[in-house]
Design a protein around this motif. Structure first.
Motif, short mmCIF file in Angstrom:
data_model
loop_
_atom_site.label_atom_id
_atom_site.label_comp_id
_atom_site.label_asym_id
_atom_site.label_seq_id
_atom_site.Cartn_x
_atom_site.Cartn_y
_atom_site.Cartn_z
N SER A 22 0.27 -7.42 5.85
CA SER A 22 1.21 -6.10 5.98
C SER A 22 2.17 -5.86 7.36
CB SER A 22 0.73 -4.80 5.78
OG SER A 22 -0.35 -5.29 4.14
N SER A 23 2.45 -5.45 6.71
CA SER A 23 3.61 -4.93 8.10
C SER A 23 3.00 -3.34 8.25
CB SER A 23 5.14 -4.44 8.00
OG SER A 23 5.46 -6.28 7.63
N TYR A 50 2.49 1.81 5.75
CA TYR A 50 2.72 -0.08 5.37
C TYR A 50 2.71 -0.70 4.79
CZ TYR A 50 -1.24 1.40 2.57
OH TYR A 50 -2.59 1.56 0.92
N THR A 51 2.97 -1.82 4.59
CA THR A 51 4.11 -2.51 2.85
C THR A 51 2.74 -3.26 2.91
OG1 THR A 51 5.02 -4.34 4.24
CG2 THR A 51 6.36 -2.59 3.91
N GLN A 52 3.16 -3.57 1.20
CA GLN A 52 0.99 -4.64 0.57
C GLN A 52 2.49 -4.62 -0.35
OE1 GLN A 52 -1.45 -3.86 1.47
NE2 GLN A 52 -1.65 -5.87 0.61
N LEU A 97 7.95 -6.24 -2.95
CA LEU A 97 6.90 -5.87 -1.14
C LEU A 97 7.33 -3.72 -2.02
CD1 LEU A 97 6.11 -6.05 0.67
CD2 LEU A 97 7.94 -5.94 1.50
N ASN A 98 5.93 -3.37 -1.46
CA ASN A 98 6.09 -1.51 -2.06
C ASN A 98 5.92 -0.91 0.00
OD1 ASN A 98 6.13 -1.84 -4.78
ND2 ASN A 98 4.07 -1.89 -5.40
N LEU A 99 6.06 -0.18 -0.42
CA LEU A 99 5.83 0.86 0.91
C LEU A 99 4.91 2.09 1.07
CD1 LEU A 99 7.17 0.73 4.28
CD2 LEU A 99 8.80 2.87 3.57
N CYS A 102 1.88 5.88 -2.43
CA CYS A 102 3.12 5.09 -2.56
C CYS A 102 4.68 6.14 -2.20
CB CYS A 102 3.19 4.14 -4.00
SG CYS A 102 4.58 2.61 -3.87
N SER A 159 17.22 1.36 3.47
CA SER A 159 16.86 0.69 2.71
C SER A 159 18.81 0.06 1.55
CB SER A 159 15.91 1.05 1.84
OG SER A 159 16.57 2.49 1.22
#
Length: 129
Positions: A29-30, A42-44, A54-56, A71, A105
């Motif tokens: 994750s970032s 974080y990203t997942q 990729l979800n934030l 989310c 984005s």
């Protein structure tokens, strides 16, 4: 703080009383922690409808865990640069008071003259209560 312990990277919270680290966000994750250290973005990576995306996410840091996880953006494509390992560089920026985040984005990545850019960019500002 994002670190690696025993080969597993992620966001760790240290419990001073028990002298133990708790991994609250898995590797890969970032992670962007708010300036006041009370929230995290974080990203997942997830699979939805047989498509990898990729979800934030946003969450509150509460003791040794994360609470109020939500989310905030699905199938995100950050506008900006990535490093050689694919990590996202400075994609999310926190406001100084830890109440807002800003990120860009977009869709339709183009590669021209070894430079990656998006056809269209969106400016996203999210305010937290």
């Amino acid at each position: 703080m994002k670190n690696s312990i025993e080969g597993q990277s992620g966001l760790y919270i240290y419990d001073v009383d028990n002298k133990k680290f708790h991994n609250v966000i898995s590797h890969g994750s970032s992670i962007w922690v708010s300036p006041d250290k009370t929230k995290v973005i974080y990203t997942q990576g997830e699979v939805e409808n047989n498509k990898k995306q990729l979800n934030l996410y946003a969450a509150k840091i509460n003791g040794n865990s994360l609470t109020s996880k939500i989310c905030i953006y699905k199938d995100i494509h950050f506008s900006g640069s990535t490093n050689i390992s694919g990590a996202i560089n400075n994609a999310v920026q926190w406001s100084g008071d830890s109440k807002k985040i800003l990120f860009f984005s977009g869709n339709d990545e183009n590669l021209e003259n070894n430079f990656m850019f998006m056809d269209k960019n969106e400016v996203n500002i999210i305010t937290f209560k």
